[in-house]
Design an enzyme around this catalytic site. Structure first.
Site, PDB file in Angstrom:
ATOM      1  N   ASP A   1       0.800  -1.228   0.000  1.00 20.72           N
ATOM      2  CA  ASP A   1       0.000   0.000   0.000  1.00 20.72           C
ATOM      3  C   ASP A   1       0.831   1.276   0.000  1.00 20.72           C
ATOM      4  OD1 ASP A   1      -2.371  -1.462   0.060  1.00 20.72           O
ATOM      5  OD2 ASP A   1      -2.408  -1.523   2.253  1.00 20.72           O
TER       6      ASP A   1
ATOM      7  N   ASP B   1       0.038   5.796   1.591  1.00 16.36           N
ATOM      8  CA  ASP B   1      -1.149   5.358   2.326  1.00 16.36           C
ATOM      9  C   ASP B   1      -1.059   5.875   3.757  1.00 16.36           C
ATOM     10  OD1 ASP B   1      -3.614   4.061   2.567  1.00 16.36           O
ATOM     11  OD2 ASP B   1      -2.688   2.224   3.279  1.00 16.36           O
TER      12      ASP B   1
ATOM     13  N   ASP C   1       0.021   1.752   9.995  1.00 13.56           N
ATOM     14  CA  ASP C   1      -1.216   0.974   9.970  1.00 13.56           C
ATOM     15  C   ASP C   1      -1.004  -0.305  10.763  1.00 13.56           C
ATOM     16  OD1 ASP C   1      -2.282   2.880   8.340  1.00 13.56           O
ATOM     17  OD2 ASP C   1      -2.724   1.565   6.649  1.00 13.56           O
TER      18      ASP C   1
ATOM     19  N   ARG D   1      -7.169  10.963  10.963  1.00 10.62           N
ATOM     20  CA  ARG D   1      -6.733   9.649  11.440  1.00 10.62           C
ATOM     21  C   ARG D   1      -5.512   9.729  12.356  1.00 10.62           C
ATOM     22  NH1 ARG D   1      -7.583   5.104   6.661  1.00 10.62           N
ATOM     23  NH2 ARG D   1      -9.764   5.610   6.203  1.00 10.62           N
TER      24      ARG D   1
END
Length: 499
Positions: free
Chosen positions: A218, A242, A246, A298
């Site tokens: 990603d 991205d 994560d 985020r």
């Protein structure tokens, strides 16, 4: 024939029921059974560090150590020791929060990275960072000099590794960046990570004995996939395709601390998707970080799990700071949230694609947060229940001390963030290496091994006990054996009766 068919249906039913229960995996094998106890321990650690600092500074003749202490329990654990370079592995004892058990390469040998190139992802050259992180044994990885490591493909880690960039300026950039997949006990400390772009459709080595085909990645800065006991500390992350970090697919026991996030849209994702129930066992501590320039959203965005956001400095967002879906527990304590000028972006929190009648029961708590420039946090659920009463029985340090706690967030030494020009070439020895070499305590580099990248065994140097097979796998195997045994014996008995 009918009895056989009935028995088979019953066996299939129980197998399906077991498989369904296992797939939910609401209690991951390595999640902490009492997350509020972990929260309390974090708070006690901060309070103890501030108390020690105050006590030493109040002495008639404060020592250099007293002036060095900040109240940040991670930094105060190692940084004020003038001889820290002689005992680098002490760092592994300094983590707090859910990732406090991350061993990294503690107890293993040092591996000195001498070559910043990344020419062959399938057969990495000795002396490169890629060669170091794939080894089977625990390793404490350090750097001979300042380096810019431009990756050609994902940098896939093996378990029990510490990447320790202290004493050198280390940049990791390029294709794929860092992947932690199905591993445990990894510490990443004091490196710049940026400009990470998708890569893949090639063979990448993940251990000395395995190189496999990788699909397209990603473009995350750090991707954590089905992994545990992970600690990311004093890093600077920005400008990735991205996410910057994560963590998905049942990852747990993670601490992200003292890092500097900037220049990015979707900063941090915790949880694969709303339907992935294994992420209910995800537990993450986010502490003492600086969320800064040109960030959009985020910080983090959570699905399920228990997320403790404590004593961070949020100085910029364009949409929201903390978001979530699928009923995550978010415990926000002692943070500073500075809202942007946009009157439509003042809210710290965002429930993503969820009606209020559903999210009203989610446990989102704000405790001691400092809300600046019109920022507001919308709590919900059991905000004042016994669950949070336990969690706050030891108060989080006041958000008014955020400057003190986050003053060193980012990379230690030199530029702490990635806010400068970050267009670099790759391959070969990085330019710009300073004369102090790899940052030993005397500034004279390492000099370990005379050409051998391994050196200095701490303890026995033996790898820790191998990870045990998950209990669900063992039980499933036993159930299948039992089913087959029953079918075979039933078939034999019925055949005898028919005769």
């Amino acid at each position: 024939m009918l009895p056989q068919f009935s028995i088979l249906l019953v066996c299939i039913f129980f197998l399906s029921l077991f498989s369904f229960t296992s797939s939910q995996n609401l209690s991951l094998p390595h999640q902490h059974p009492d997350p509020e106890a972990v929260v309390q321990h974090v708070q006690r650690s901060v309070n103890a560090s501030f108390s020690r600092r105050h006590q030493l500074l109040s002495a008639p003749n404060p020592t250099g150590i007293a002036q060095c202490l900040t109240g940040n329990p991670i930094d105060d654990c190692w940084r004020c020791d003038p001889n820290w370079g002689s005992n680098r592995q002490r760092l592994a004892d300094c983590a707090i929060g859910f990732g406090h058990g991350a061993l990294g390469g503690k107890g293993g040998r040092y591996y000195v990275v001498t070559d910043s190139s990344d020419r062959d992802a399938a057969n990495p050259a000795p002396g490169t960072l890629r060669h170091a992180v794939i080894q089977d044994e625990p390793l404490w990885i350090v750097f001979q000099s300042n380096m810019v490591i431009k990756l050609k493909h994902e940098l896939i880690f093996n378990s029990y590794k510490t990447v320790d960039g202290r004493g050198a300026t280390v940049h990791i950039t390029g294709s794929g960046c860092i992947t932690l997949q199905s591993v445990s006990n990894v510490i990443i400390h004091n490196v710049h990570i940026y400009n990470c772009v998708p890569s893949g459709n090639t063979v990448v080595r993940s251990s000395p004995s395995h190189a496999g085909w990788r699909g397209r990645s990603d473009g995350d800065g750090i991707s954590i996939f089905s992994s545990r006991n992970i600690w990311i500390d004093h890093c600077a992350l920005s400008h990735c395709t991205d996410g910057l970090i994560d963590a998905i697919m049942g990852s747990t026991a993670i601490t992200i601390s003292n890092s500097y996030f900037s220049h990015h849209d979707e900063v941090m994702l915790l949880g694969h998707n709303d339907n992935h129930l294994a992420d209910s066992g995800m537990q993450v501590t986010i502490a003492f970080n600086h969320f800064g320039e040109k960030l959009v959203q985020r910080m983090p965005r959570c699905r399920r799990g228990y997320i403790h956001v404590v004593n961070n400095d949020f100085t910029e967002w364009q949409m929201y700071a903390i978001g979530g879906s699928a009923s995550p527990t978010i415990n926000s304590q002692g943070n500073r949230y500075m809202a942007p000028a946009d009157p439509n972006a003042k809210e710290v929190t965002k429930r993503v694609d969820t009606d209020e009648d559903e999210w009203a029961g989610w446990n989102w708590r704000t405790d001691g947060d400092l809300l600046v420039n019109g920022a507001f946090f919308v709590p919900s659920g059991a905000g004042l229940s016994m669950q949070y009463a336990k969690a706050t029985s030891v108060e989080a340090k006041s958000a008014g001390l955020i400057d003190q706690l986050t003053m060193n967030a980012g990379v230690i030494g030199g530029q702490r963030d990635n806010g400068y020009s970050i267009s670099y070439g790759g391959g070969g020895r990085a330019t710009g290496a300073t004369s102090n070499g790899g940052g030993g305590p005397d500034g004279g580099g390492y000099g370990y091994g005379d050409g051998d990248n391994y050196s200095m065994i701490f303890g026995s140097g033996a790898p820790p006990t191998q990870l045990s097979r998950p209990p669900t796998t063992i039980l499933l195997s036993l159930l299948i054996i039992l089913i087959l045994y029953t079918i075979i014996n039933c078939d034999g008995s019925l055949s005898s009766l028919s005769l």
